[in-house]
Design a protein around this motif. Structure first.
Motif, PDB file in Angstrom:
ATOM      1  N   VAL A   1     -16.030  34.324   9.826  1.00  0.00           N
ATOM      2  CA  VAL A   1     -16.538  34.837  11.107  1.00  0.00           C
ATOM      3  C   VAL A   1     -17.092  33.440  11.961  1.00  0.00           C
ATOM      4  CG1 VAL A   1     -18.151  36.201  12.416  1.00  0.00           C
ATOM      5  CG2 VAL A   1     -16.863  37.120  10.331  1.00  0.00           C
ATOM      6  N   GLY A   2     -16.974  33.622  13.206  1.00  0.00           N
ATOM      7  CA  GLY A   2     -17.179  32.250  14.006  1.00  0.00           C
ATOM      8  C   GLY A   2     -17.879  32.707  15.373  1.00  0.00           C
ATOM      9  N   THR A   3     -18.504  31.790  15.955  1.00  0.00           N
ATOM     10  CA  THR A   3     -19.056  32.138  17.219  1.00  0.00           C
ATOM     11  C   THR A   3     -18.813  30.761  17.643  1.00  0.00           C
ATOM     12  OG1 THR A   3     -20.878  32.812  18.438  1.00  0.00           O
ATOM     13  CG2 THR A   3     -21.524  31.514  16.631  1.00  0.00           C
ATOM     14  N   TRP A   4     -18.042  30.855  19.220  1.00  0.00           N
ATOM     15  CA  TRP A   4     -17.941  29.565  19.776  1.00  0.00           C
ATOM     16  C   TRP A   4     -18.985  29.599  20.825  1.00  0.00           C
ATOM     17  CZ3 TRP A   4     -14.742  26.660  17.754  1.00  0.00           C
ATOM     18  CH2 TRP A   4     -13.649  27.006  17.097  1.00  0.00           C
ATOM     19  N   LEU A   5     -19.940  28.222  20.583  1.00  0.00           N
ATOM     20  CA  LEU A   5     -20.954  27.677  21.648  1.00  0.00           C
ATOM     21  C   LEU A   5     -20.527  27.397  22.946  1.00  0.00           C
ATOM     22  CD1 LEU A   5     -22.946  26.005  18.605  1.00  0.00           C
ATOM     23  CD2 LEU A   5     -23.234  28.432  19.572  1.00  0.00           C
ATOM     24  N   THR A   6     -19.372  26.526  22.887  1.00  0.00           N
ATOM     25  CA  THR A   6     -18.487  26.238  24.079  1.00  0.00           C
ATOM     26  C   THR A   6     -17.024  26.398  23.697  1.00  0.00           C
ATOM     27  OG1 THR A   6     -18.135  23.985  23.099  1.00  0.00           O
ATOM     28  CG2 THR A   6     -20.411  24.204  24.266  1.00  0.00           C
ATOM     29  N   HIS A   7     -16.354  25.899  24.793  1.00  0.00           N
ATOM     30  CA  HIS A   7     -15.022  26.000  24.444  1.00  0.00           C
ATOM     31  C   HIS A   7     -14.119  25.413  23.289  1.00  0.00           C
ATOM     32  CE1 HIS A   7     -10.745  27.027  25.439  1.00  0.00           C
ATOM     33  NE2 HIS A   7     -10.410  25.668  25.289  1.00  0.00           N
ATOM     34  N   GLY A   8     -14.823  24.209  22.982  1.00  0.00           N
ATOM     35  CA  GLY A   8     -14.259  23.574  21.815  1.00  0.00           C
ATOM     36  C   GLY A   8     -15.326  23.536  20.659  1.00  0.00           C
ATOM     37  N   LEU A   9     -16.439  24.090  20.678  1.00  0.00           N
ATOM     38  CA  LEU A   9     -17.525  23.951  19.399  1.00  0.00           C
ATOM     39  C   LEU A   9     -17.991  25.128  18.869  1.00  0.00           C
ATOM     40  CD1 LEU A   9     -19.157  21.715  17.739  1.00  0.00           C
ATOM     41  CD2 LEU A   9     -20.863  21.712  19.527  1.00  0.00           C
ATOM     42  N   GLY A  10     -17.971  25.284  17.734  1.00  0.00           N
ATOM     43  CA  GLY A  10     -18.483  26.715  17.401  1.00  0.00           C
ATOM     44  C   GLY A  10     -19.304  26.391  15.750  1.00  0.00           C
ATOM     45  N   LEU A  11     -19.737  27.565  15.358  1.00  0.00           N
ATOM     46  CA  LEU A  11     -20.376  27.799  14.070  1.00  0.00           C
ATOM     47  C   LEU A  11     -19.600  28.608  13.345  1.00  0.00           C
ATOM     48  CD1 LEU A  11     -24.138  27.676  14.879  1.00  0.00           C
ATOM     49  CD2 LEU A  11     -22.774  25.879  14.183  1.00  0.00           C
ATOM     50  N   PHE A  12     -19.699  28.687  11.946  1.00  0.00           N
ATOM     51  CA  PHE A  12     -18.899  29.942  11.129  1.00  0.00           C
ATOM     52  C   PHE A  12     -19.372  29.819   9.872  1.00  0.00           C
ATOM     53  CE2 PHE A  12     -16.918  25.864   9.085  1.00  0.00           C
ATOM     54  CZ  PHE A  12     -16.758  26.262   7.951  1.00  0.00           C
ATOM     55  N   VAL A  13     -19.126  31.181   9.488  1.00  0.00           N
ATOM     56  CA  VAL A  13     -19.506  31.380   8.025  1.00  0.00           C
ATOM     57  C   VAL A  13     -17.954  31.945   7.031  1.00  0.00           C
ATOM     58  CG1 VAL A  13     -21.618  31.764   8.055  1.00  0.00           C
ATOM     59  CG2 VAL A  13     -20.205  33.655   8.386  1.00  0.00           C
ATOM     60  N   ALA A  14     -17.714  31.621   5.998  1.00  0.00           N
ATOM     61  CA  ALA A  14     -16.590  31.964   5.319  1.00  0.00           C
ATOM     62  C   ALA A  14     -16.767  32.448   4.104  1.00  0.00           C
ATOM     63  CB  ALA A  14     -15.455  30.966   5.382  1.00  0.00           C
ATOM     64  N   SER A  15     -15.830  33.194   3.354  1.00  0.00           N
ATOM     65  CA  SER A  15     -16.060  33.603   2.028  1.00  0.00           C
ATOM     66  C   SER A  15     -14.546  34.000   1.482  1.00  0.00           C
ATOM     67  CB  SER A  15     -16.579  34.962   1.680  1.00  0.00           C
ATOM     68  OG  SER A  15     -16.744  35.414   0.551  1.00  0.00           O
ATOM     69  N   ASP A  16     -14.244  33.281   0.220  1.00  0.00           N
ATOM     70  CA  ASP A  16     -12.856  33.284  -0.271  1.00  0.00           C
ATOM     71  C   ASP A  16     -13.141  33.761  -1.699  1.00  0.00           C
ATOM     72  OD1 ASP A  16     -11.251  31.994   1.860  1.00  0.00           O
ATOM     73  OD2 ASP A  16     -12.720  30.246   1.508  1.00  0.00           O
ATOM     74  N   LEU A  17     -12.069  34.401  -2.078  1.00  0.00           N
ATOM     75  CA  LEU A  17     -11.821  34.543  -3.503  1.00  0.00           C
ATOM     76  C   LEU A  17     -10.726  34.168  -4.042  1.00  0.00           C
ATOM     77  CD1 LEU A  17     -13.136  36.314  -6.027  1.00  0.00           C
ATOM     78  CD2 LEU A  17     -12.065  38.274  -5.044  1.00  0.00           C
ATOM     79  N   ARG A  18     -10.739  33.090  -5.023  1.00  0.00           N
ATOM     80  CA  ARG A  18      -9.719  32.703  -5.445  1.00  0.00           C
ATOM     81  C   ARG A  18      -9.449  33.276  -7.107  1.00  0.00           C
ATOM     82  NH1 ARG A  18     -12.630  28.917  -2.974  1.00  0.00           N
ATOM     83  NH2 ARG A  18     -11.695  27.600  -1.484  1.00  0.00           N
ATOM     84  N   PHE A  19      -7.998  33.380  -7.351  1.00  0.00           N
ATOM     85  CA  PHE A  19      -7.643  34.105  -8.565  1.00  0.00           C
ATOM     86  C   PHE A  19      -6.971  33.154  -9.416  1.00  0.00           C
ATOM     87  CE2 PHE A  19      -7.646  37.087  -5.154  1.00  0.00           C
ATOM     88  CZ  PHE A  19      -8.459  38.265  -5.694  1.00  0.00           C
ATOM     89  N   SER A  20      -7.141  33.015 -10.702  1.00  0.00           N
ATOM     90  CA  SER A  20      -6.343  32.196 -11.759  1.00  0.00           C
ATOM     91  C   SER A  20      -5.852  32.936 -12.757  1.00  0.00           C
ATOM     92  CB  SER A  20      -7.297  31.099 -12.328  1.00  0.00           C
ATOM     93  OG  SER A  20      -6.532  30.514 -13.266  1.00  0.00           O
ATOM     94  N   PHE A  21      -4.475  32.611 -13.122  1.00  0.00           N
ATOM     95  CA  PHE A  21      -3.796  33.439 -13.957  1.00  0.00           C
ATOM     96  C   PHE A  21      -3.360  32.682 -15.134  1.00  0.00           C
ATOM     97  CE2 PHE A  21      -2.634  35.097  -9.893  1.00  0.00           C
ATOM     98  CZ  PHE A  21      -3.485  36.445  -9.810  1.00  0.00           C
ATOM     99  N   HIS A  22      -4.551  31.823 -15.720  1.00  0.00           N
ATOM    100  CA  HIS A  22      -3.972  31.153 -17.168  1.00  0.00           C
ATOM    101  C   HIS A  22      -3.800  32.301 -18.350  1.00  0.00           C
ATOM    102  CE1 HIS A  22      -4.213  27.287 -15.406  1.00  0.00           C
ATOM    103  NE2 HIS A  22      -5.261  27.497 -14.840  1.00  0.00           N
ATOM    104  N   ASP A  23      -4.686  32.144 -19.402  1.00  0.00           N
ATOM    105  CA  ASP A  23      -4.765  33.091 -20.417  1.00  0.00           C
ATOM    106  C   ASP A  23      -5.349  34.471 -20.005  1.00  0.00           C
ATOM    107  OD1 ASP A  23      -7.079  32.003 -20.011  1.00  0.00           O
ATOM    108  OD2 ASP A  23      -7.640  31.795 -22.162  1.00  0.00           O
ATOM    109  N   GLN A  24      -6.038  34.602 -19.023  1.00  0.00           N
ATOM    110  CA  GLN A  24      -6.754  35.726 -18.702  1.00  0.00           C
ATOM    111  C   GLN A  24      -6.766  35.740 -17.007  1.00  0.00           C
ATOM    112  OE1 GLN A  24     -10.162  36.338 -20.525  1.00  0.00           O
ATOM    113  NE2 GLN A  24     -11.344  34.752 -19.848  1.00  0.00           N
ATOM    114  N   LEU A  25      -6.848  36.610 -16.379  1.00  0.00           N
ATOM    115  CA  LEU A  25      -7.598  36.686 -15.013  1.00  0.00           C
ATOM    116  C   LEU A  25      -8.939  36.212 -14.797  1.00  0.00           C
ATOM    117  CD1 LEU A  25      -6.746  37.457 -12.035  1.00  0.00           C
ATOM    118  CD2 LEU A  25      -7.726  39.618 -12.453  1.00  0.00           C
TER     119      LEU A  25
END
Length: 171
Positions: free
Chosen positions: A133-157
């Protein structure tokens, strides 16, 4: 003779109306910025026992249409008790901009690069899903927050959640 005197006025009015319509058409055709680069501070789970690493994160997104594009993220959890390694994400994105607010999601492949003391030692390939989610303060400059969930499938999830906050520029 009366007909010829009014003719230049009618031509002038037609030219003004056509030019005004053309200007609004050109304004509607101004493309949305195609590139967004953002950087911020990230916290990513890197240890099996809830160990977290903290460090910089860089995101680059190239938009190809009004709402879809391709994103590349580089997370470097360099600080913390279980810090080390890196995660590189690459995948398609969907983004909606409404006024100054931007909402986006992405998913794709992630590569875990070698680390010092984190669980990411040895590398590997997995998948990720994320949102921002981001908010643009000007046409080219903004602030954001993000969240990711990465999954690995080695010997177990294994799951590696992360959260990021930072600044974005678009051009």
């Amino acid at each position: 003779s009366i007909r010829f005197r009014r003719l230049p006025h009618r031509i002038l009015i037609a030219i003004v109306i056509t030019a005004a319509g053309g200007a609004s058409s050109l304004a509607a055709q101004v493309p949305r910025p195609r590139w967004t680069i953002s950087g911020g501070a990230s916290a990513i789970r890197v240890g099996q026992h809830e160990g977290w690493g903290y460090g910089p994160e860089l995101r680059v997104r190239r938009d190809f249409g009004e709402s879809w594009g391709v994103g590349l993220t580089l997370s470097l959890p360099a600080f913390g008790a279980d810090a080390g390694g890196a995660a590189v994400d690459l995948g398609p994105t969907l983004t909606a901009v409404r006024g100054r607010t931007e909402l986006g999601v992405g998913a794709g492949l992630t590569a875990f690069l070698l680390g010092d003391s984190s669980e990411l030692v040895g590398g590997g390939i997995g998948t990720f899903a994320g949102a921002h989610v981001g908010t643009w303060l000007t046409h080219g400059l903004g602030l954001f927050v993000a969240s990711d969930l990465r999954f690995s499938f080695h010997d177990q999830l294994r799951l590696y959640p992360s959260a990021t906050a930072g600044v974005a520029v678009r051009f």
